[in-house]
Design a protein around this motif. Structure first.
Motif, PDB file in Angstrom:
ATOM      1  N   THR A 106       1.024  -1.032  -0.043  1.00 19.27           N
ATOM      2  CA  THR A 106       0.076  -0.089   0.024  1.00 19.27           C
ATOM      3  C   THR A 106       1.006   1.341  -0.045  1.00 19.27           C
ATOM      4  O   THR A 106       2.205   0.914   0.253  1.00 19.27           O
ATOM      5  CB  THR A 106      -0.722  -0.069   1.107  1.00 19.27           C
ATOM      6  N   THR A 107       0.423   2.574  -0.201  1.00 14.09           N
ATOM      7  CA  THR A 107       0.986   3.365  -0.143  1.00 14.09           C
ATOM      8  C   THR A 107       1.795   3.772   1.190  1.00 14.09           C
ATOM      9  O   THR A 107       2.850   4.191   1.347  1.00 14.09           O
ATOM     10  CB  THR A 107       0.228   4.850   0.044  1.00 14.09           C
ATOM     11  N   TYR A 108       1.135   3.478   2.009  1.00 19.28           N
ATOM     12  CA  TYR A 108       1.746   3.577   3.572  1.00 19.28           C
ATOM     13  C   TYR A 108       2.807   2.415   3.766  1.00 19.28           C
ATOM     14  O   TYR A 108       4.059   2.837   4.089  1.00 19.28           O
ATOM     15  CB  TYR A 108       0.632   3.388   4.597  1.00 19.28           C
ATOM     16  N   GLU A 109       2.580   1.321   3.126  1.00 24.03           N
ATOM     17  CA  GLU A 109       3.903   0.266   3.347  1.00 24.03           C
ATOM     18  C   GLU A 109       5.077   0.719   2.470  1.00 24.03           C
ATOM     19  O   GLU A 109       6.129   0.158   2.870  1.00 24.03           O
ATOM     20  CB  GLU A 109       3.270  -0.919   2.991  1.00 24.03           C
ATOM     21  N   ALA A 110       4.707   1.049   1.405  1.00 27.11           N
ATOM     22  CA  ALA A 110       5.709   1.530   0.319  1.00 27.11           C
ATOM     23  C   ALA A 110       6.463   2.657   0.865  1.00 27.11           C
ATOM     24  O   ALA A 110       7.904   2.655   0.947  1.00 27.11           O
ATOM     25  CB  ALA A 110       5.474   1.771  -1.025  1.00 27.11           C
ATOM     26  N   ALA A 111       6.088   3.600   1.680  1.00 23.71           N
ATOM     27  CA  ALA A 111       6.641   4.705   2.222  1.00 23.71           C
ATOM     28  C   ALA A 111       7.560   4.012   3.594  1.00 23.71           C
ATOM     29  O   ALA A 111       8.504   4.509   3.979  1.00 23.71           O
ATOM     30  CB  ALA A 111       5.662   5.989   2.783  1.00 23.71           C
ATOM     31  N   TRP A 112       6.787   3.165   4.464  1.00 27.35           N
ATOM     32  CA  TRP A 112       7.339   2.687   5.490  1.00 27.35           C
ATOM     33  C   TRP A 112       8.726   1.697   4.997  1.00 27.35           C
ATOM     34  O   TRP A 112       9.844   1.608   5.651  1.00 27.35           O
ATOM     35  CB  TRP A 112       6.484   1.832   6.079  1.00 27.35           C
ATOM     36  N   ALA A 113       8.729   1.147   3.710  1.00 26.52           N
ATOM     37  CA  ALA A 113       9.750   0.322   3.214  1.00 26.52           C
ATOM     38  C   ALA A 113      10.928   1.316   2.930  1.00 26.52           C
ATOM     39  O   ALA A 113      12.067   1.089   3.036  1.00 26.52           O
ATOM     40  CB  ALA A 113       9.430  -0.308   1.882  1.00 26.52           C
ATOM     41  N   GLY A 114      10.724   2.570   2.641  1.00 31.70           N
ATOM     42  CA  GLY A 114      11.672   3.743   2.246  1.00 31.70           C
ATOM     43  C   GLY A 114      12.284   4.128   3.457  1.00 31.70           C
ATOM     44  O   GLY A 114      13.371   4.812   3.633  1.00 31.70           O
ATOM     45  N   VAL A 115      11.736   3.958   4.862  1.00 31.69           N
ATOM     46  CA  VAL A 115      12.239   4.068   5.999  1.00 31.69           C
ATOM     47  C   VAL A 115      13.112   2.919   6.483  1.00 31.69           C
ATOM     48  O   VAL A 115      13.686   3.223   7.557  1.00 31.69           O
ATOM     49  CB  VAL A 115      11.109   4.484   6.990  1.00 31.69           C
ATOM     50  N   GLY A 116      12.855   2.068   6.081  1.00 32.71           N
ATOM     51  CA  GLY A 116      13.887   0.866   6.203  1.00 32.71           C
ATOM     52  C   GLY A 116      12.946  -0.431   7.028  1.00 32.71           C
ATOM     53  O   GLY A 116      13.419  -0.948   7.677  1.00 32.71           O
ATOM     54  N   GLN A 117      11.562  -0.034   6.947  1.00 36.76           N
ATOM     55  CA  GLN A 117      10.890  -1.053   7.781  1.00 36.76           C
ATOM     56  C   GLN A 117      10.207  -1.968   6.822  1.00 36.76           C
ATOM     57  O   GLN A 117      10.953  -2.286   5.858  1.00 36.76           O
ATOM     58  CB  GLN A 117       9.575  -0.406   8.508  1.00 36.76           C
ATOM     59  N   TYR A 118       8.967  -2.382   6.990  1.00 31.98           N
ATOM     60  CA  TYR A 118       8.357  -3.368   6.140  1.00 31.98           C
ATOM     61  C   TYR A 118       9.036  -4.653   5.830  1.00 31.98           C
ATOM     62  O   TYR A 118       9.275  -5.258   6.925  1.00 31.98           O
ATOM     63  CB  TYR A 118       8.134  -2.573   4.710  1.00 31.98           C
ATOM     64  N   THR A 119       9.321  -5.041   4.768  1.00 32.39           N
ATOM     65  CA  THR A 119       9.917  -6.567   4.750  1.00 32.39           C
ATOM     66  C   THR A 119      11.530  -6.258   4.139  1.00 32.39           C
ATOM     67  O   THR A 119      12.153  -7.163   3.502  1.00 32.39           O
ATOM     68  CB  THR A 119       9.189  -7.089   3.826  1.00 32.39           C
ATOM     69  N   ASP A 120      12.027  -5.080   4.288  1.00 32.06           N
ATOM     70  CA  ASP A 120      13.365  -4.609   3.804  1.00 32.06           C
ATOM     71  C   ASP A 120      14.486  -5.663   4.501  1.00 32.06           C
ATOM     72  O   ASP A 120      14.185  -5.815   5.678  1.00 32.06           O
ATOM     73  CB  ASP A 120      13.878  -3.268   3.952  1.00 32.06           C
TER      74      ASP A 120
END
Ligand SMILES: [Zn+2]
Length: 455
Positions: free
Chosen positions: A301-315
């Motif tokens: 989602t938009t939120y998850e993609a942004a969260w991935a750019g912060v180094g979270q999500y499934t990175d």
């Protein structure tokens, strides 16, 4: 007549089979002979009556790491033996001696024309780029914690430090199953073969993309009130940062600023930069291959993609690959490919010699230089210059949550920009808590040891 024709035909078939068989043997000899000769259980080389001197493994200064002249003799220092376990293996064979497998034939003086004829007359020496003193300093600094420390020269590619914890004395192999917590993942060389959630160190990837893709990014001001709505959810920051510049946003590790940037860049652009930087690639050298990192926002989602750019999500990142990324930031966008083996000699003859190779361009020169300056700003304003031996340094910390009841993993990555000490480093302390406080004392001790080793 008919009988003779049949015999001739039969003889031709036999001759054909012979030729095909011989070609097969010759082909296999040239493609696999060295592997077979240096195969660990080859009876002729390693287990024979006249088992030849297989030589020694030494560090960059000639300090003995492993002596195979009469059986298998490890370094005298217990700390050094532990620090080298994941590269030189143990006496029971639970961990393979990777480097010996790769360079075994050179150490034996084997070549395809002369075979192992000279084996037993001379002896081989495998010289590593690692420093025994730096290895010891790094393992001591890690202090029994799980994690990894890596340092390399981004101009030449020489790896000065590669330790992985937990470890054990190869002369005293413990009962790993009896203490699963202490020895969790002990057989894994975490520097090469582990991946970690990057936490905020990943903001460097997002920053690199933003520097290349967003005009005027370095003069932009962000506003952080401690949280912000991104897509359908709220991004929480580690503080209330107010108005911050781009450099301040990185130094303070502002989640709001970087989530906004990641959303602005979009998942496709972010993925393109992740791939260009090599996060999801594998590096190979000296017979070792790094585990690939992970970044997938294709269904985010938009939120998850942004969260991935912060180094979270499934990175996920691999420490060795991330260290090379640090080298590229310090070195104008490309860095030397890392390596561990400087040369292999047999008697007087050189059997192998390392050559410096550069990576592809991981980021543009402008983006690399701007990012290096921002990371230096973070050292001056957030981490403290005293941790870097008085050298011009840049760094970024990360704290990666691991779920309920577990202390976060601490990460720290950066570089020194100095003509005499062009070093990139990465430190991971599992369960270390906050990235900078757990890792900066380790960086300090290891860099000090590197400087002594390079003088
Ligand atoms: Zn913030």
């Amino acid at each position: 007549m008919n009988k003779i024709a049949k015999r001739a035909w039969f003889t031709m078939v036999l001759a054909g089979v012979l030729v095909i068989g011989m070609l097969g043997v010759i082909a296999r000899y040239f493609t696999q002979a060295d592997e077979w000769v240096s195969f660990l259980s080859s009876p002729y080389i390693y287990r024979g009556e006249n088992s030849p001197d297989r030589g020694t493994v030494v560090d960059r200064d000639g300090t003995l790491l492993l002596d195979l002249t009469h059986g298998r003799q490890y370094a005298e220092s217990e700390t050094l033996r532990k620090a080298m376990l994941h590269l030189l293996g143990d006496s029971q064979g639970y961990i393979a001696p990777y480097l010996l497998d790769e360079y075994g034939d050179e150490m034996l003086g084997f070549d395809r024309v002369n075979g192992a004829y000279h084996a037993g007359q001379d002896s081989g020496t495998l010289k590593m780029t690692l420093s025994a003193d730096v290895q010891r300093a790094a393992l001591n600094a890690l202090g029994g914690q799980k994690g990894t420390v890596g340092v390399y020269n981004y101009k030449t590619g020489e790896i000065l430090c590669m330790v992985s914890g937990p470890t054990y004395d190869p002369l005293d192999v413990p009962d790993v199953a009896a203490d699963p917590d202490r020895y969790d993942g002990v057989y894994v060389n975490r520097f090469m073969h582990a991946v970690y959630a990057p936490g905020s160190t990943f903001k460097l990837v997002t920053a690199a993309a933003a520097l290349s893709e967003i005009d005027g990014i370095t003069s932009r001001t962000f506003h952080c009130e401690g949280s912000a709505q991104v897509g359908s959810e709220t991004v929480i920051c580690n503080g209330v940062h107010g108005d911050v510049t781009f450099a301040q946003a990185l130094a303070k590790s502002c989640n709001v600023a970087f989530a906004e940037l990641a959303a602005e860049l979009g998942p496709e652009t972010l993925t393109r930069y992740v791939e260009k930087i090599g996060i999801t690639d594998s590096l190979s050298f000296d017979g070792l291959e790094t585990k690939r990192g992970h970044f997938d926002v294709s269904d985010a989602t938009t939120y998850e993609a942004a969260w991935a750019g912060v180094g979270q999500y499934t990175d996920q990142i691999n420490p060795c690959q991330f260290m090379v990324f640090m080298g590229a930031i310090a070195n104008g966008g490309t860095a030397a490919m890392p390596y561990l083996v400087e040369e292999v000699t047999f008697g007087d003859s050189e059997k192998y010699s390392a050559k410096t190779q550069m990576t592809d361009r991981l980021l543009s020169r402008d983006a690399a230089d701007a990012l290096a300056e921002m990371m230096h700003y973070a050292v001056v304003n957030t981490y403290g210059e005293w941790y870097f031996s008085g050298l011009y340094a840049g760094a970024k910390s990360g704290t990666a949550e691991r779920g309920e009841g577990l202390a976060a993993n601490a990460l720290f990555a950066g570089f020194v920009q100095d003509p005499d000490y062009p070093l990139a480093f990465v430190v991971v302390v599992e369960g270390g808590g906050a990235g900078s406080s757990a890792c900066t004392p380790i960086v300090q001790q290891v860099l000090n040891a590197c400087i002594v080793a390079m003088d």
